[in-house]
Design an enzyme around this catalytic site. Structure first.
Site, PDB file in Angstrom:
ATOM      1  N   LYS A  28       0.740  -1.320  -0.201  1.00 20.69           N
ATOM      2  CA  LYS A  28       0.023   0.107   0.071  1.00 20.69           C
ATOM      3  C   LYS A  28       0.715   1.326   0.066  1.00 20.69           C
ATOM      4  CE  LYS A  28      -0.779   0.045   5.110  1.00 20.69           C
ATOM      5  NZ  LYS A  28      -0.021   1.412   5.189  1.00 20.69           N
ATOM      6  N   THR A  29       2.021   1.234   0.808  1.00 23.36           N
ATOM      7  CA  THR A  29       2.835   2.495   0.785  1.00 23.36           C
ATOM      8  C   THR A  29       3.327   2.748  -0.558  1.00 23.36           C
ATOM      9  OG1 THR A  29       3.492   1.962   3.082  1.00 23.36           O
ATOM     10  CG2 THR A  29       4.773   3.532   1.922  1.00 23.36           C
ATOM     11  N   ASP A 214      -3.817   7.230   4.821  1.00 25.60           N
ATOM     12  CA  ASP A 214      -3.366   6.111   4.948  1.00 25.60           C
ATOM     13  C   ASP A 214      -3.768   5.399   6.348  1.00 25.60           C
ATOM     14  OD1 ASP A 214      -1.635   3.405   4.862  1.00 25.60           O
ATOM     15  OD2 ASP A 214       0.104   4.489   5.610  1.00 25.60           O
ATOM     16  N   GLU A 215      -3.901   4.078   6.315  1.00 28.26           N
ATOM     17  CA  GLU A 215      -4.511   3.373   7.584  1.00 28.26           C
ATOM     18  C   GLU A 215      -5.853   3.953   7.835  1.00 28.26           C
ATOM     19  OE1 GLU A 215      -3.172   0.792   8.598  1.00 28.26           O
ATOM     20  OE2 GLU A 215      -0.974   1.029   8.458  1.00 28.26           O
ATOM     21  N   GLN A 245      -7.961  -5.245   9.330  1.00 31.01           N
ATOM     22  CA  GLN A 245      -6.746  -4.789  10.328  1.00 31.01           C
ATOM     23  C   GLN A 245      -7.236  -3.616  11.318  1.00 31.01           C
ATOM     24  OE1 GLN A 245      -2.521  -5.040   8.921  1.00 31.01           O
ATOM     25  NE2 GLN A 245      -3.538  -4.934   6.923  1.00 31.01           N
ATOM     26  N   ARG A 605       2.036 -10.916  10.317  1.00 35.07           N
ATOM     27  CA  ARG A 605       3.408 -10.285  10.591  1.00 35.07           C
ATOM     28  C   ARG A 605       4.383 -11.430  10.287  1.00 35.07           C
ATOM     29  NH1 ARG A 605       1.750  -6.311   9.771  1.00 35.07           N
ATOM     30  NH2 ARG A 605      -0.240  -7.271   9.433  1.00 35.07           N
TER      31      ARG A 605
END
Length: 673
Positions: A28-29, A214-215, A245, A605
């Site tokens: 995503k970044t 973002d997020e 998430q 993770r």
């Protein structure tokens, strides 16, 4: 790496509202960085017309570094990349008059807030620590939901909430009088300003022509309203998030903001990033099947970019001591055989208490480790002392800063003097600093007390005037005149500790100089702006640490979000731990769903290998209990799990066979060299 089709679509869609549903590890970044470059190079946007917003300073710094690398510093100059709270601070610095506040406002951190509430609510709460902490959470929750004191009093459901609402009102009156803002005000005040002032709102909508968030799943009610106000009817924005998430409901996050987005922007374009570049197929299959048990507004399924990978190992330990021993033994053996670094391993857990036995066994085996959540630079005593001085120089109404530094270093200004000054200031409705100039004529203080107090306040007043013209020189004089280095050596446990603390103060002074003088990417700041930036950085950076280390990483699942590790050990997959006992109460379906999202975050993770543990017995509040394995463990695809029982006694023959096998592996590895 070339963008995949979904990423490319997310980058090039710029004509309307866009939600990028970005699964864990889906890049995503990269999408955000490439989209900013696309807006500037292909769509004619100026950098100053684009703002990218995220939640932590760490994430904002990473984004700045990556966009500077992608575009170059010159081409990126003027671009806004910040946290929500830093953006709010920027708005308030420019719109303070419209917001009804003074230009030299100060920022309260959580310790300042608690100290003020403790003083204000003493008649009601009697300094009860638990009630005070609950009150802090209550006020934050009200502000995040845009509930003001009058509405809070109307909505109070019982006597306790009525008392809290009254305390909230007192706190709001006092902070306005002191000209201070707390963390939540940095979002609340700009949002309210935009809602009620169309002229200011339109000015900022023209200033920020394209917004990236973002997020997005972590936004609360207030942050969502701020986004709506900033994008307006043009709706040129991209929000990136993952409802799977969303694990921060306890601090106000609203995963239903995904649904609100669809309602408020009917032409919303939803683009799914499902290609995962982090984990093996086995790990992703487990994550997909687990999270499928939650309801979804948007369906997605992660697909691995890597191979099949190892099965997920399940360790059934006899008890928590056996659990700790087996996990550490696994790490020792795995590291020796595969020649890995300790920094590639992470041990995750639901609650901090679960780390104690793990730490003990790691220490016994001389294994380096690091627990997330250490003291941040800006939370150190010496830094808070100097920042309090700077806050007082820029805002003499800041009583909290005044009380921190008035006798640091010691100036013979005792509790009796401060009590009388406080009573007089309250009576006169003045700050402690202002009251110190008038108290001399009252006879409340004797000559020695008055001399000590006014010697301090006249000095601060003189220094404050000097700071308006030569801020850095004024700060240098301040440090010299209070002889702070001697104070550090006097109060530190050792000369080495004093030297480290003095080094921290010098580092702060250097940073302050950089901010006052400006740089290639930021304009010079005033002293007030720099102090507010420092205070905000402390709020945002608690528990953040950028140092790369060769240590086993220990952290809660919440703290692990956004991180990745080659080898992950997830402790305590049991009913009552994960899911947490608080979520198992009757009617807590949404709470269990959030716990499932937490387990999903933990699983995703892991890059190469995942090990999950649960105990057959565990001590809880002094009693031995036999917890059931977590329902989440049962929801995982059983054909992808490798169960290894534990806790049973190992015979001498079994130990010998296991030892010979281990020795054979070592010899085989040595022979390859």
């Amino acid at each position: 790496m070339k963008l995949n089709d979904a990423q490319q679509q997310a980058v090039t869609f710029v004509t309307g509202p866009c939600l990028v549903l970005a699964g864990a590890g889906s890049g995503k970044t990269r999408v955000i960085i490439n989209k900013i470059a696309y807006l500037i190079r292909e769509c004619g946007y100026l950098p100053k017309q684009i703002a990218a917003v995220t939640f932590t300073n760490k994430a904002a710094r990473e984004m700045k570094e990556r966009i500077a690398f992608s575009l170059g510093k010159q081409e990126a100059r003027g671009l806004t990349i910040s946290t929500f709270h830093t953006l709010g601070l920027t708005i308030l610095k420019k719109e303070y008059r419209a917001a009804g506040i003074k230009s030299n406002f100060s920022l309260f951190d959580d310790q300042d807030q608690l100290a003020l509430l403790k003083e204000l609510t003493e008649p009601l709460l009697k300094e009860d620590k638990d009630l005070l902490n609950q009150l802090v959470s209550y006020i934050s929750r009200c502000k995040n939901q845009m509930i003001f004191p009058d509405k809070a009093k109307e909505c109070a459901r019982d006597q306790k909430e009525s008392a809290f609402a009254a305390c909230y009102e007192l706190y709001s009156i006092q902070t306005r009088a002191l000209n201070v803002l707390d963390f939540d005000d940095l979002i609340l005040l700009p949002t309210q300003l935009f809602i009620h002032n169309s002229e200011v709102r339109e000015r900022w909508q023209l200033s920020i022509r394209y917004l990236l968030v973002d997020e997005y799943q972590d936004t609360n009610t207030m942050q969502y309203q701020l986004i709506k106000m900033l994008v307006g009817d043009r709706a040129r924005f991209t929000v990136v998030g993952d409802d799977d998430q969303s694990i921060y409901s306890w601090r106000g996050a609203q995963p239903q903001n995904m649904a609100l987005l669809k309602e408020d922007f009917p032409h919303l374009n939803v683009i799914k990033l499902e290609q995962n570049y982090r984990s093996t197929a086995v790990i992703l299959k487990a994550a997909n099947i687990l999270i499928a048990n939650n309801p979804h507004l948007f369906e997605k399924k992660l697909i691995s970019f890597h191979g099949q990978g190892d099965l997920i190992k399940i360790i059934s330990a006899k008890d928590e001591e056996n659990e700790a021993q087996r996990v550490v033994a696994e790490i020792i053996g795995h590291r020796f055989i595969h020649q890995t670094s300790y920094g590639q391993y992470a041990i995750l857990y639901r609650g901090n208490h679960q780390s104690r036995l793990i730490e003990k066994v790691l220490v016994q085996n001389k294994i380096p480790y690091r627990i997330s959540g250490g003291t941040s630079f800006f939370s150190r005593i010496e830094i808070k002392d100097i920042l309090a001085y700077l806050r007082l120089l820029t805002n003499s109404e800041d009583d909290t800063a005044f009380l921190r530094v008035v006798n640091t270093p010691r100036r013979e200004i005792g509790p009796s003097t401060l009590q009388k000054l406080g009573e007089f200031a309250t009576l006169q409705q003045k700050s402690l600093f202002s009251a110190s100039f008038d108290i001399g004529s009252t006879g409340l203080l004797n000559a020695r007390q008055l001399s000590a107090l006014q010697s301090f306040t006249y000095w601060i007043d003189k220094l404050s005037e000097y700071a308006k013209e030569s801020p850095l020189e004024a700060v240098r004089d301040l440090l010299t005149e209070i002889n702070y280095d001697s104070w550090l050596f006097e109060t530190s446990p050792s000369p080495k500790a004093a030297e480290m603390r003095l080094k921290n103060v010098n580092q702060l002074y250097e940073w302050l100089g950089d901010m006052l003088n400006g740089s290639d990417i930021e304009e010079p700041m005033t002293l007030t702006q720099a102090v507010n930036r420092f205070t905000l950085r402390d709020m945002l950076e608690r528990a953040e640490d950028d140092e790369e280390s060769h240590q086993v990483q220990l952290m809660t699942i919440h703290a692990s979000k956004g991180l990745e590790f080659d080898f992950v050990y997830l402790l305590g997959m049991e009913e009552g731990i994960l899911p947490h006992q608080n979520s198992l109460n009757e009617g807590q379906i949404e709470a269990v769903e959030e716990e499932r999202r937490l387990a999903y975050v933990a699983i995703t993770r892991a890059k190469k290998n995942l090990t999950i543990t649960h105990c057959l017995e565990r001590r809880s509040q002094g009693e031995v209990i036999k917890p059931d394995p977590s329902r989440f463990l049962k929801e995982l695809p059983q054909d992808e799990l490798n169960y290894e029982s534990g806790g049973q006694k190992v015979t001498a023959q079994e130990r010998m066979v296991k030892g010979q096998a281990h020795l054979a592996l070592i010899k085989a590895r040595l022979n390859k060299k």
